[in-house]
Design a protein around this motif. Sequence first.
Motif, mmCIF file in Angstrom:
data_model
loop_
_atom_site.group_PDB
_atom_site.id
_atom_site.type_symbol
_atom_site.label_atom_id
_atom_site.label_comp_id
_atom_site.label_asym_id
_atom_site.label_seq_id
_atom_site.Cartn_x
_atom_site.Cartn_y
_atom_site.Cartn_z
ATOM 1 N N PHE A 101 0.862 -1.175 0.000
ATOM 2 C CA PHE A 101 0.000 0.000 0.000
ATOM 3 C C PHE A 101 0.897 1.224 0.000
ATOM 4 N N GLU A 102 0.643 2.135 -0.917
ATOM 5 C CA GLU A 102 1.433 3.359 -0.993
ATOM 6 C C GLU A 102 0.505 4.565 -0.947
ATOM 7 N N ASN A 103 0.892 5.529 -0.153
ATOM 8 C CA ASN A 103 0.191 6.795 -0.027
ATOM 9 C C ASN A 103 1.252 7.872 -0.249
ATOM 10 N N PRO A 104 1.683 8.060 -1.502
ATOM 11 C CA PRO A 104 2.879 8.861 -1.784
ATOM 12 C C PRO A 104 2.788 10.335 -1.424
ATOM 13 N N ARG A 105 1.587 10.880 -1.313
ATOM 14 C CA ARG A 105 1.454 12.319 -1.056
ATOM 15 C C ARG A 105 0.902 12.619 0.330
ATOM 16 N N ALA A 106 0.945 11.637 1.224
ATOM 17 C CA ALA A 106 0.424 11.866 2.572
ATOM 18 C C ALA A 106 1.260 12.940 3.257
ATOM 19 N N LEU A 164 -1.029 15.298 2.499
ATOM 20 C CA LEU A 164 -1.868 16.105 1.608
ATOM 21 C C LEU A 164 -2.978 15.291 0.947
ATOM 22 N N SER A 165 -2.688 14.038 0.657
ATOM 23 C CA SER A 165 -3.681 13.207 -0.028
ATOM 24 C C SER A 165 -4.879 12.880 0.857
ATOM 25 N N LEU A 166 -4.754 13.083 2.146
ATOM 26 C CA LEU A 166 -5.840 12.763 3.065
ATOM 27 C C LEU A 166 -6.866 13.889 3.184
ATOM 28 N N THR A 215 -3.194 9.330 -5.525
ATOM 29 C CA THR A 215 -3.653 9.433 -4.144
ATOM 30 C C THR A 215 -3.214 8.215 -3.351
ATOM 31 N N PHE A 216 -3.455 7.026 -3.909
ATOM 32 C CA PHE A 216 -2.963 5.799 -3.288
ATOM 33 C C PHE A 216 -2.855 4.702 -4.334
ATOM 34 N N GLU A 217 -2.034 3.703 -4.008
ATOM 35 C CA GLU A 217 -1.902 2.490 -4.811
ATOM 36 C C GLU A 217 -1.892 1.313 -3.853
ATOM 37 N N VAL A 218 -2.579 0.250 -4.239
ATOM 38 C CA VAL A 218 -2.567 -0.975 -3.441
ATOM 39 C C VAL A 218 -2.407 -2.153 -4.397
ATOM 40 N N GLY A 259 -5.061 3.020 5.385
ATOM 41 C CA GLY A 259 -4.246 4.076 4.806
ATOM 42 C C GLY A 259 -4.873 5.452 4.939
ATOM 43 N N GLY A 260 -6.066 5.528 5.514
ATOM 44 C CA GLY A 260 -6.706 6.818 5.772
ATOM 45 C C GLY A 260 -7.817 7.180 4.806
ATOM 46 N N PHE A 261 -8.226 6.261 3.958
ATOM 47 C CA PHE A 261 -9.264 6.527 2.955
ATOM 48 C C PHE A 261 -10.493 5.673 3.240
ATOM 49 N N PRO A 262 -11.610 5.997 2.603
ATOM 50 C CA PRO A 262 -12.771 5.103 2.716
ATOM 51 C C PRO A 262 -12.406 3.736 2.132
#
Length: 164
Positions: free
Chosen positions: A28-33, A35-37, A79-82, A127-130
Amino acid sequence: MTTDGAAAGAAQQPSVRVLAQYVKDLSFENPRAPLSLQKKDPAPGINISVNVTARALSKQDYEVTLTLEAKAGEGDDVTFEVELHYCGIVRIGGMKPEHIQPFLLIEGPRLLFPFARQIVADAVRNGGFPPLMIDPIDFVQLYRRNMQQAQPAPNPSDALFGAN
């Protein structure tokens, strides 16, 4: 009282058992955290890809791998990749060799999908998303499409099968 013919017929009944299920790889990647949240309008588009492979472990046992990849956003605005490689060890008995490949690439992922779907949903939520609830997948249609696109079908006794 059974006859030899009845006993032979009973011995030829196909049997299938899922011996194990496991996560082989999870990313799981949240590359812009962070800000992406922050809430965005509109929500980013999500692209989902599915891949199914199977390989022989022994004469009766096969490893089926269901790969689910989801990417929210595009280009530098991800925003994210899984990515999940979810596997099952399937034991098959009494099945004709020509039926093994379709069975593994259709029924194998069908058995694994509900568990893989939940793992992806939990990873995205953690990861902080729905939670990302992937719609059900028609593995028969996926198999047919891939067989039409493929060259001549491989021998079912080959060590590796695959469908995208």
